[in-house]
Design a protein around this motif. Structure first.
Motif, PDB file in Angstrom:
ATOM      1  N   GLN A  55       6.931  -0.955  -4.499  1.00  0.00           N
ATOM      2  CA  GLN A  55       5.504  -1.109  -4.312  1.00  0.00           C
ATOM      3  C   GLN A  55       5.131  -2.539  -3.933  1.00  0.00           C
ATOM      4  O   GLN A  55       4.182  -2.763  -3.181  1.00  0.00           O
ATOM      5  N   GLN A  56       5.875  -3.528  -4.430  1.00  0.00           N
ATOM      6  CA  GLN A  56       5.519  -4.903  -4.126  1.00  0.00           C
ATOM      7  C   GLN A  56       5.703  -5.229  -2.645  1.00  0.00           C
ATOM      8  O   GLN A  56       5.098  -6.160  -2.126  1.00  0.00           O
ATOM      9  N   ASN A  57       6.504  -4.440  -1.948  1.00  0.00           N
ATOM     10  CA  ASN A  57       6.699  -4.681  -0.527  1.00  0.00           C
ATOM     11  C   ASN A  57       5.697  -3.939   0.349  1.00  0.00           C
ATOM     12  O   ASN A  57       5.688  -4.136   1.555  1.00  0.00           O
ATOM     13  N   PHE A  58       4.869  -3.076  -0.253  1.00  0.00           N
ATOM     14  CA  PHE A  58       3.931  -2.296   0.546  1.00  0.00           C
ATOM     15  C   PHE A  58       2.994  -3.205   1.325  1.00  0.00           C
ATOM     16  O   PHE A  58       2.745  -2.987   2.519  1.00  0.00           O
ATOM     17  N   SER A  59       2.468  -4.236   0.682  1.00  0.00           N
ATOM     18  CA  SER A  59       1.544  -5.151   1.347  1.00  0.00           C
ATOM     19  C   SER A  59       2.231  -5.896   2.481  1.00  0.00           C
ATOM     20  O   SER A  59       1.638  -6.117   3.537  1.00  0.00           O
ATOM     21  N   LEU A  60       3.472  -6.280   2.278  1.00  0.00           N
ATOM     22  CA  LEU A  60       4.201  -6.990   3.324  1.00  0.00           C
ATOM     23  C   LEU A  60       4.450  -6.091   4.525  1.00  0.00           C
ATOM     24  O   LEU A  60       4.355  -6.530   5.674  1.00  0.00           O
ATOM     25  N   VAL A  61       4.757  -4.832   4.264  1.00  0.00           N
ATOM     26  CA  VAL A  61       5.009  -3.888   5.358  1.00  0.00           C
ATOM     27  C   VAL A  61       3.740  -3.682   6.178  1.00  0.00           C
ATOM     28  O   VAL A  61       3.766  -3.718   7.420  1.00  0.00           O
ATOM     29  N   ILE A  62       2.626  -3.477   5.498  1.00  0.00           N
ATOM     30  CA  ILE A  62       1.349  -3.310   6.196  1.00  0.00           C
ATOM     31  C   ILE A  62       1.004  -4.572   6.976  1.00  0.00           C
ATOM     32  O   ILE A  62       0.613  -4.526   8.151  1.00  0.00           O
ATOM     33  N   TYR A  63       1.163  -5.706   6.328  1.00  0.00           N
ATOM     34  CA  TYR A  63       0.780  -6.981   6.940  1.00  0.00           C
ATOM     35  C   TYR A  63       1.616  -7.286   8.170  1.00  0.00           C
ATOM     36  O   TYR A  63       1.098  -7.787   9.180  1.00  0.00           O
ATOM     37  N   SER A  64       2.908  -6.989   8.130  1.00  0.00           N
ATOM     38  CA  SER A  64       3.794  -7.290   9.263  1.00  0.00           C
ATOM     39  C   SER A  64       3.381  -6.530  10.518  1.00  0.00           C
ATOM     40  O   SER A  64       3.554  -7.031  11.632  1.00  0.00           O
ATOM     41  N   GLY A  65       2.858  -5.324  10.339  1.00  0.00           N
ATOM     42  CA  GLY A  65       2.360  -4.588  11.496  1.00  0.00           C
ATOM     43  C   GLY A  65       0.958  -5.002  11.883  1.00  0.00           C
ATOM     44  O   GLY A  65       0.609  -5.048  13.070  1.00  0.00           O
ATOM     45  N   LEU A  66       0.158  -5.348  10.881  1.00  0.00           N
ATOM     46  CA  LEU A  66      -1.232  -5.699  11.119  1.00  0.00           C
ATOM     47  C   LEU A  66      -1.373  -6.954  11.969  1.00  0.00           C
ATOM     48  O   LEU A  66      -2.255  -7.045  12.827  1.00  0.00           O
TER      49      LEU A  66
END
Length: 278
Positions: free
Chosen positions: A80-91
């Motif tokens: 779960q802690q990587n969810f924000s990073l995954v979203i952000y990398s595409g955003l």
């Protein structure tokens, strides 16, 4: 101050293929100054100034993380802690693309003084818009790097491939900027369409959801999205520690280069009529 460049004789069929790079190199000093001016004017008079270039993507990151991570309980893998990073990398790639395509259609119209009053290399203007967006992208990638280091405690060495992933997208966006900047002079409605197009490109790319969630019969449509491959490849090298898919990335780079050459050719072919329309 004269911007001196090495004179390289270019003739025949090679000229259209390298013309964008030759012209940008020729006007590199002017391009640099206009990009600095564009970035500084964007936040001129605001209290936080240049910090807005980092706060904007962070605000969107917080919003999407809350909606999809907290409200909808979306998961991207098991961490779960990587969810924000995954979203952000595409955003951040979407913000780069949308920033350019939303500004490009009105670029010449808003700078009509360059068209009518002075001798000015108009082909620099789309590159300035892309350059300003690229500055914001680089800052956003620094935030991604810092966030990954903070949340995971380590960085994969494959981060060094990140520029190779972004470069084809940069060429494609520049080619689209040339095309839209010219088309926007003759067809003003384009400026209204690009905002809708940007949203379509975001929701039809694996920014907010993994490709595996899409039914197999619809995945081919996602592959047609110019954001899909850069988003997947950036996550591959920055978050997953894997090598880029060189063959696919190479084909994408060839396609992006073709778009750049065509966009530049279209701009130069139509720019003589700008003054008459404006």
């Amino acid at each position: 101050m004269t911007d001196r460049v090495l004179s390289i004789p270019l003739r025949g069929a090679w000229l259209p293929l390298v013309a964008p790079f030759v012209e940008l190199r020729r006007h590199r000093l002017l391009l640099y100054r206009l990009v600095v001016r564009d970035v500084s004017l964007r936040y001129k008079g605001s209290v936080l100034g240049f910090l807005w270039s980092m706060l904007n993507p962070l605000a969107l990151l917080a919003l999407f993380s809350f909606v999809f991570g907290v409200v909808m309980h979306a998961r991207w893998g098991s961490a779960q802690q990587n969810f924000s990073l995954v979203i952000y990398s595409g955003l951040i790639l979407f913000i780069f693309l949308s920033d350019v395509i939303n500004k490009a259609p009105t670029l010449i119209v808003q700078n009509d003084n360059y068209v009518k009053k002075v001798i000015f290399p108009l082909d620099v203007l789309p590159a300035v818009t892309v350059g300003g967006a690229l500055v914001n992208l680089l800052l956003a990638m620094l935030i991604l790097l810092a966030g990954e280091l903070l949340l995971t405690g380590a960085l994969p060495w494959t981060w060094i491939f990140a520029p190779l992933v972004v470069l084809p997208l940069l060429m494609l966006v520049l080619g689209v900027a040339y095309f839209l900047a010219s088309l926007g002079v003759y067809l003003r409605d384009i400026a209204q369409v690009t905002g809708i197009l940007a949203m379509v490109l975001m929701y039809l790319s694996p920014i907010l959801y993994p490709v595996d969630m899409v039914p197999p019969e619809y995945r081919g449509w996602l592959d047609l999205n110019p954001l899909t491959l850069p988003v997947n490849e950036l996550r591959q090298v920055t978050l997953q520690g894997g090598f880029p898919h060189w063959g696919t990335l190479g084909l994408y780079a060839l396609f992006a280069y073709a778009i750049l050459v065509f966009g530049y050719w279209w701009f130069m072919r139509t720019k003589n009529g700008f003054a008459d329309v404006l």
